[in-house]
Design a protein around this motif. Sequence first.
Motif, PDB file in Angstrom:
ATOM      1  N   GLU A  90      -3.732  -9.718 -67.402  1.00  0.00           N
ATOM      2  CA  GLU A  90      -3.246  -8.602 -66.646  1.00  0.00           C
ATOM      3  C   GLU A  90      -4.148  -7.278 -66.568  1.00  0.00           C
ATOM      4  O   GLU A  90      -4.291  -7.674 -64.950  1.00  0.00           O
ATOM      5  CB  GLU A  90      -1.780  -7.897 -66.978  1.00  0.00           C
ATOM      6  CG  GLU A  90      -0.848  -7.274 -66.134  1.00  0.00           C
ATOM      7  CD  GLU A  90       0.263  -7.098 -66.821  1.00  0.00           C
ATOM      8  OE1 GLU A  90       0.834  -5.882 -66.521  1.00  0.00           O
ATOM      9  OE2 GLU A  90       0.609  -6.997 -67.997  1.00  0.00           O
ATOM     10  N   GLY A  91      -4.826  -7.592 -67.136  1.00  0.00           N
ATOM     11  CA  GLY A  91      -6.384  -6.492 -66.387  1.00  0.00           C
ATOM     12  C   GLY A  91      -7.229  -6.913 -65.546  1.00  0.00           C
ATOM     13  O   GLY A  91      -7.579  -6.386 -64.455  1.00  0.00           O
ATOM     14  N   ILE A  92      -7.675  -8.866 -65.766  1.00  0.00           N
ATOM     15  CA  ILE A  92      -8.107  -9.124 -64.889  1.00  0.00           C
ATOM     16  C   ILE A  92      -7.630  -8.968 -63.317  1.00  0.00           C
ATOM     17  O   ILE A  92      -8.307  -8.809 -62.265  1.00  0.00           O
ATOM     18  CB  ILE A  92      -7.930 -11.003 -65.837  1.00  0.00           C
ATOM     19  CG1 ILE A  92      -8.972 -10.444 -67.018  1.00  0.00           C
ATOM     20  CG2 ILE A  92      -9.304 -11.503 -64.717  1.00  0.00           C
ATOM     21  CD1 ILE A  92      -8.960 -12.169 -67.602  1.00  0.00           C
ATOM     22  N   ASP A  93      -6.459  -9.757 -63.581  1.00  0.00           N
ATOM     23  CA  ASP A  93      -5.291 -10.047 -62.727  1.00  0.00           C
ATOM     24  C   ASP A  93      -5.530  -8.267 -61.913  1.00  0.00           C
ATOM     25  O   ASP A  93      -5.945  -8.808 -59.874  1.00  0.00           O
ATOM     26  CB  ASP A  93      -4.068 -10.100 -62.092  1.00  0.00           C
ATOM     27  CG  ASP A  93      -3.971 -11.656 -62.650  1.00  0.00           C
ATOM     28  OD1 ASP A  93      -5.104 -12.067 -62.567  1.00  0.00           O
ATOM     29  OD2 ASP A  93      -2.934 -11.914 -63.082  1.00  0.00           O
ATOM     30  N   TYR A  94      -5.687  -7.548 -62.367  1.00  0.00           N
ATOM     31  CA  TYR A  94      -5.647  -6.125 -61.790  1.00  0.00           C
ATOM     32  C   TYR A  94      -6.329  -5.827 -61.001  1.00  0.00           C
ATOM     33  O   TYR A  94      -6.627  -5.466 -59.738  1.00  0.00           O
ATOM     34  CB  TYR A  94      -5.351  -5.511 -62.587  1.00  0.00           C
ATOM     35  CG  TYR A  94      -5.759  -2.951 -62.426  1.00  0.00           C
ATOM     36  CD1 TYR A  94      -4.527  -3.103 -61.016  1.00  0.00           C
ATOM     37  CD2 TYR A  94      -6.919  -2.564 -62.478  1.00  0.00           C
ATOM     38  CE1 TYR A  94      -5.387  -1.480 -60.901  1.00  0.00           C
ATOM     39  CE2 TYR A  94      -6.659  -1.828 -62.153  1.00  0.00           C
ATOM     40  CZ  TYR A  94      -5.964  -1.185 -61.743  1.00  0.00           C
ATOM     41  OH  TYR A  94      -6.355   0.461 -61.073  1.00  0.00           O
ATOM     42  N   TYR A  95      -7.858  -6.303 -62.235  1.00  0.00           N
ATOM     43  CA  TYR A  95      -9.274  -5.464 -60.466  1.00  0.00           C
ATOM     44  C   TYR A  95      -9.624  -6.461 -59.800  1.00  0.00           C
ATOM     45  O   TYR A  95     -10.134  -5.913 -58.264  1.00  0.00           O
ATOM     46  CB  TYR A  95     -10.130  -5.381 -61.532  1.00  0.00           C
ATOM     47  CG  TYR A  95     -10.233  -4.939 -62.375  1.00  0.00           C
ATOM     48  CD1 TYR A  95     -10.455  -3.181 -62.553  1.00  0.00           C
ATOM     49  CD2 TYR A  95      -9.988  -4.742 -63.733  1.00  0.00           C
ATOM     50  CE1 TYR A  95     -10.602  -1.642 -62.888  1.00  0.00           C
ATOM     51  CE2 TYR A  95      -9.818  -3.731 -65.018  1.00  0.00           C
ATOM     52  CZ  TYR A  95     -10.148  -2.299 -64.199  1.00  0.00           C
ATOM     53  OH  TYR A  95      -9.897  -1.351 -64.919  1.00  0.00           O
ATOM     54  N   HIS A  96      -8.837  -7.680 -59.956  1.00  0.00           N
ATOM     55  CA  HIS A  96      -8.936  -8.697 -58.241  1.00  0.00           C
ATOM     56  C   HIS A  96      -8.450  -8.217 -57.122  1.00  0.00           C
ATOM     57  O   HIS A  96      -8.854  -7.957 -56.534  1.00  0.00           O
ATOM     58  CB  HIS A  96      -8.492 -10.171 -58.608  1.00  0.00           C
ATOM     59  CG  HIS A  96     -10.044 -11.549 -60.115  1.00  0.00           C
ATOM     60  ND1 HIS A  96     -11.298 -11.440 -59.013  1.00  0.00           N
ATOM     61  CD2 HIS A  96      -9.500 -11.621 -61.104  1.00  0.00           C
ATOM     62  CE1 HIS A  96     -11.211 -11.926 -59.976  1.00  0.00           C
ATOM     63  NE2 HIS A  96     -10.756 -12.073 -61.044  1.00  0.00           N
ATOM     64  N   ALA A  97      -7.211  -7.709 -57.735  1.00  0.00           N
ATOM     65  CA  ALA A  97      -6.390  -7.169 -56.549  1.00  0.00           C
ATOM     66  C   ALA A  97      -7.477  -6.321 -55.807  1.00  0.00           C
ATOM     67  O   ALA A  97      -6.896  -5.697 -54.553  1.00  0.00           O
ATOM     68  CB  ALA A  97      -5.182  -6.425 -57.407  1.00  0.00           C
ATOM     69  N   ILE A  98      -7.678  -5.134 -57.050  1.00  0.00           N
ATOM     70  CA  ILE A  98      -8.454  -4.078 -56.048  1.00  0.00           C
ATOM     71  C   ILE A  98      -9.634  -4.084 -55.066  1.00  0.00           C
ATOM     72  O   ILE A  98     -10.164  -3.592 -54.390  1.00  0.00           O
ATOM     73  CB  ILE A  98      -8.976  -3.141 -57.791  1.00  0.00           C
ATOM     74  CG1 ILE A  98      -8.109  -2.186 -57.745  1.00  0.00           C
ATOM     75  CG2 ILE A  98     -10.128  -2.537 -56.693  1.00  0.00           C
ATOM     76  CD1 ILE A  98      -8.873  -1.339 -58.125  1.00  0.00           C
ATOM     77  N   PHE A  99      -9.508  -5.633 -55.434  1.00  0.00           N
ATOM     78  CA  PHE A  99     -11.280  -6.108 -54.809  1.00  0.00           C
ATOM     79  C   PHE A  99     -10.922  -6.507 -53.269  1.00  0.00           C
ATOM     80  O   PHE A  99     -11.415  -6.368 -52.816  1.00  0.00           O
ATOM     81  CB  PHE A  99     -12.490  -6.437 -56.096  1.00  0.00           C
ATOM     82  CG  PHE A  99     -12.610  -5.808 -57.543  1.00  0.00           C
ATOM     83  CD1 PHE A  99     -13.423  -5.181 -56.829  1.00  0.00           C
ATOM     84  CD2 PHE A  99     -12.847  -6.423 -58.015  1.00  0.00           C
ATOM     85  CE1 PHE A  99     -13.783  -4.134 -57.658  1.00  0.00           C
ATOM     86  CE2 PHE A  99     -13.003  -6.309 -58.811  1.00  0.00           C
ATOM     87  CZ  PHE A  99     -13.789  -4.983 -58.926  1.00  0.00           C
ATOM     88  N   LYS A 100     -10.043  -7.502 -53.637  1.00  0.00           N
ATOM     89  CA  LYS A 100      -9.521  -8.075 -52.732  1.00  0.00           C
ATOM     90  C   LYS A 100      -9.071  -6.865 -51.340  1.00  0.00           C
ATOM     91  O   LYS A 100      -8.810  -7.012 -49.998  1.00  0.00           O
ATOM     92  CB  LYS A 100      -7.871  -9.053 -52.397  1.00  0.00           C
ATOM     93  CG  LYS A 100      -7.551  -9.676 -51.399  1.00  0.00           C
ATOM     94  CD  LYS A 100      -6.637 -10.959 -52.104  1.00  0.00           C
ATOM     95  CE  LYS A 100      -5.971 -10.864 -51.108  1.00  0.00           C
ATOM     96  NZ  LYS A 100      -4.501 -12.031 -51.413  1.00  0.00           N
TER      97      LYS A 100
END
Length: 466
Positions: A90-100
């Motif tokens: 869930e944390g990994i996905d959160y930062y991917h969403a920010i970078f996107k």
Amino acid sequence: MKKLPEHFIFGGATAAYQCEGATKEGGKGAVAWDDFLAEQGRFSPDPASDFYHQYPVDIELCEKFGVSGLRLSIAWSRIFPKGTGEPNQEGIDYYHAIFKKCQEHHVIPFVTLHHFDTPKALFDQNDFLNRDNIDAFANYAKFCFEEFTEVAYWSTFNEIYPVATNQYLLGVFPPGIKFDFTKIIMCLHNMMVAHAKTVNIFKENGYAGEIGVVHSLETKYANSDSEEDKHAAFLEDALSIRFLLEATYLGRYTEELLGALDEICEAQGATYEFLEEDYIEMEKASHRNDFLGINHYHSHFCKAYKGPNEIYHNGTGDKGTSVYRVNGIAERVYRDDIPRTDWDWLIYPDGLYDLLMRIKKDYPHYKKIYITENGMGYKDDFEDGVIMDAPRIDYLRQYLGALSDAIEDGVNVEGYFLWSLMDMFSWTNGYNKRYGLFYVDFETQKRYPKESAYWYKFVSETKTII
């Protein structure tokens, strides 16, 4: 009017714990700050600026106001809740969403791996005084390099010197220890070893992008022409600037630096030990740093001091209350002929210019520099959504002017990140010390551009300091 280069990045800076809030959401692990702040009972890191939920709003504001780079940190305990072990998807996905979202709005992310927030499970094992945590950090960093391929700019640590001194000198960071110079010196050294090890992993694995470190560097001056005051400034500089730059760019401490450390240790009853294997790691990394990040807010004027250690940290904005006297090193003089903020930070842009020229001269293989933090803490007045912050604009005008002069004189500076993008939680001040381009109503989480945001947008678009 002074100019900045056409390719220059105008950024905004944040830090995970200070802006995200949501300290118990998304599978995030605990950090020492959680209990430390709860025990103090003065203020809470939740919801901070609620960047955890509001990041689409903030990144859209970046594009709208000419902020082309966003400095942010990954919360280590969002990726590895206990610092090591199984990662948290869930944390990994959160930062991917920010970078996107950054990509969608043409904003370049500059990512810091550690910004004062070691996972509590590792912090409770003596944080970076424990050499096992050097490997834990390097493994976490390697995971991030391989997972977040959207990121092109990585910094290992934010402000190693303030980590060491706020934890073990001032005692305003957990674990709240004061005047322990053995711990200060070993924390500085071990974190620099962790930086070097991480840089070497990055380069030897051929990851795309660039890597560096962010140092807080506050220029030291003698308060008079006396030899005693000059030596006091030398000792202050040795521990807070030279130690870090020699570790970063030489990979080994010079005899002059070690002599200064010996003098400090004698005055403070401290000891240190540096291993040869550390020097080997640091020397290997010393020519591999792609950039140096500099956080610079103010300078210090030093006079000789022998007497009891006495530090009072102005965390409330009660101007004139700061005290800094450390036996055998220096007393900092808060001079009345130099303007200062309510938190007793001297407004002295010559300090930035002198620092940049020194790095160019003393470490000629530095490659390039980003000013990763600079800005003015201010008690903004909010009047029906209008925030006129002329003192902040004047501060920025002076410091960007000094930066322009240094570039004109041959220093390679490629970007400036204003602290901060939006108002945030402050580690030792809570919420009354505001730095942001965007005013945050912490009750509603609504953002309001300040006068400085419109000024910054003009400077970013024209590269002209008005």
